[in-house]
Design a protein around this motif. Structure first.
Motif, PDB file in Angstrom:
ATOM      1  N   VAL A   1      40.264  42.669  31.938  1.00  0.00           N
ATOM      2  CA  VAL A   1      40.027  42.267  32.956  1.00  0.00           C
ATOM      3  C   VAL A   1      40.940  42.548  34.706  1.00  0.00           C
ATOM      4  O   VAL A   1      41.941  41.944  34.893  1.00  0.00           O
ATOM      5  N   ASP A   2      39.858  42.802  35.960  1.00  0.00           N
ATOM      6  CA  ASP A   2      40.874  43.806  37.305  1.00  0.00           C
ATOM      7  C   ASP A   2      40.460  42.356  37.535  1.00  0.00           C
ATOM      8  O   ASP A   2      38.800  41.998  38.146  1.00  0.00           O
ATOM      9  N   ARG A   3      41.023  41.210  37.753  1.00  0.00           N
ATOM     10  CA  ARG A   3      41.012  40.288  39.149  1.00  0.00           C
ATOM     11  C   ARG A   3      40.756  40.407  40.136  1.00  0.00           C
ATOM     12  O   ARG A   3      40.233  40.309  41.472  1.00  0.00           O
ATOM     13  N   HIS A   4      42.389  41.471  40.745  1.00  0.00           N
ATOM     14  CA  HIS A   4      42.723  41.810  41.804  1.00  0.00           C
ATOM     15  C   HIS A   4      41.253  43.131  42.604  1.00  0.00           C
ATOM     16  O   HIS A   4      41.218  42.906  43.774  1.00  0.00           O
TER      17      HIS A   4
ATOM     18  N   ALA B   1      38.569  42.570  41.873  1.00  0.00           N
ATOM     19  CA  ALA B   1      37.655  41.738  42.365  1.00  0.00           C
ATOM     20  C   ALA B   1      37.511  40.415  43.556  1.00  0.00           C
ATOM     21  O   ALA B   1      36.601  40.375  44.001  1.00  0.00           O
ATOM     22  N   THR B   2      39.017  40.242  43.723  1.00  0.00           N
ATOM     23  CA  THR B   2      39.245  39.129  45.114  1.00  0.00           C
ATOM     24  C   THR B   2      39.048  40.338  45.789  1.00  0.00           C
ATOM     25  O   THR B   2      38.595  39.401  46.935  1.00  0.00           O
TER      26      THR B   2
ATOM     27  N   TYR C   1      36.400  30.855  28.712  1.00  0.00           N
ATOM     28  CA  TYR C   1      37.333  31.671  28.901  1.00  0.00           C
ATOM     29  C   TYR C   1      36.406  32.414  29.919  1.00  0.00           C
ATOM     30  O   TYR C   1      36.611  33.100  31.053  1.00  0.00           O
TER      31      TYR C   1
ATOM     32  N   ARG D   1      41.839  37.006  25.682  1.00  0.00           N
ATOM     33  CA  ARG D   1      41.668  38.710  26.057  1.00  0.00           C
ATOM     34  C   ARG D   1      42.199  39.232  24.303  1.00  0.00           C
ATOM     35  O   ARG D   1      41.162  40.538  24.969  1.00  0.00           O
TER      36      ARG D   1
ATOM     37  N   LEU E   1      35.475  33.710  34.339  1.00  0.00           N
ATOM     38  CA  LEU E   1      36.265  34.586  35.083  1.00  0.00           C
ATOM     39  C   LEU E   1      35.096  34.841  35.995  1.00  0.00           C
ATOM     40  O   LEU E   1      34.058  34.544  36.435  1.00  0.00           O
ATOM     41  N   PRO E   2      35.265  35.378  37.867  1.00  0.00           N
ATOM     42  CA  PRO E   2      34.826  35.248  38.992  1.00  0.00           C
ATOM     43  C   PRO E   2      33.711  36.496  38.277  1.00  0.00           C
ATOM     44  O   PRO E   2      34.013  37.231  37.353  1.00  0.00           O
TER      45      PRO E   2
ATOM     46  N   ALA F   1      34.375  40.203  38.672  1.00  0.00           N
ATOM     47  CA  ALA F   1      35.431  40.821  38.149  1.00  0.00           C
ATOM     48  C   ALA F   1      35.176  42.039  37.338  1.00  0.00           C
ATOM     49  O   ALA F   1      34.143  42.287  37.130  1.00  0.00           O
TER      50      ALA F   1
END
Length: 278
Positions: A270-273, A275-276, A86, A263, A90-91, A94
């Motif tokens: 995890v804040d993927r938004h 990161a994107t 996992y 998680r 992750l990016p 991230a």
């Protein structure tokens, strides 16, 4: 995300504790195997000695414990492998932080194991519901609406090309079946252009005879319920981990599920938004 230094300190500590537990389980396996070997050699060398029966009984008990240690080690190994996979997915950018700790205790007259079992039954229920929702079919009315849209689209694509000059008048359909191995006119599209009402009615008749799904949901209802189940599962898994961790603090060991959300196990947000967008 190969660089573990980017993980929050509490998460790093949790990973170390999980790895230590796996190593301890492996050490117990090794010590049990070694002790069983010592006792069996003693029995082999002195099969008639006074302690022989007691030694055989001890070997049986140690073998039972060895099975338990092996099962625990396998579970911990699978869990740690799932956590590593996992984190590796992750990016790189991230944004990671410690999740808010869930405060939970067993209910009245519940042991830690009973409380964890209760939460796991709820998790199993949501997993079962998620599968049913994923397999849900469309309501008949929505199928009919899709059929009408399909007929309308076909009619537009089959609109004929008309040639009208002083010397020539011709009508041709230039729509072809893309699935055919040789050029063939798409007869369904042509029928939709020429007889849309009749074609729609015949399709409705076929739809009416289709098997009814055990669970029917619109696309919007399905997506909404799957989002709700996802949130509810995460809530229950964080509750499960909180109970397991609290039991550990009290000196009681409860195995974690290798399939649990990493998680929830790590207490990782995890804040993927972000990161994107970065």
């Amino acid at each position: 995300m190969a660089d573990g230094s980017k993980l929050p300190k509490a998460v790093q500590l949790k990973i170390l504790r999980l790895e230590d537990a796996e190593h301890q389980a492996q050490a117990l396996i090794s010590s049990s195997v070694r002790r069983i070997g010592e006792l069996e050699r003693s029995i082999f060398n002195n099969p008639e000695e006074d302690r022989a029966d007691a030694l055989r009984q001890e070997v049986m008990l140690l073998r039972e414990k060895l099975d338990d240690h092996t099962d625990r080690h396998r579970s911990l190994s699978d869990l740690n492998a799932a956590v590593r996979r996992y984190l590796e997915m992750l990016p790189a950018n991230a944004i990671l932080s410690d999740a808010k700790r869930t405060k939970v205790r067993p209910k009245a007259n519940e042991s830690f194991q009973t409380a964890v079992d209760r939460v796991r039954r709820e998790i199993a229920g949501f997993l079962s519901e998620r599968f049913r929702v994923q397999q849900a079919g469309l309501p008949i009315e929505e199928i009919r609406a899709k059929a009408r849209d399909w007929v309308a689209r076909c009619a537009k694509t089959a609109r004929p090309h008309i040639t009208a000059t002083h010397n020539e008048f011709a009508i041709s359909f230039s729509v072809f079946d893309e699935r055919a191995s040789v050029p063939l006119h798409d007869m369904a599209a042509i029928m939709a252009f020429m007889f849309p009402e009749r074609l729609t009615q015949r399709i409705d008749d076929v739809i009416e005879g289709m098997p009814k799904p055990a669970l029917a949901m619109t696309a919007e209802q399905k997506a909404k319920r799957l989002r709700e189940i996802k949130d509810l599962l995460y809530e229950r898994e964080t509750e499960e981990e909180a109970l397991v961790s609290l039991a550990e603090e009290q000196g009681q060991t409860i195995d974690r599920r290798p399939t649990a959300d990493p998680r929830a196990i790590l207490g990782l947000l995890v804040d993927r938004h972000s990161a994107t967008a970065a």
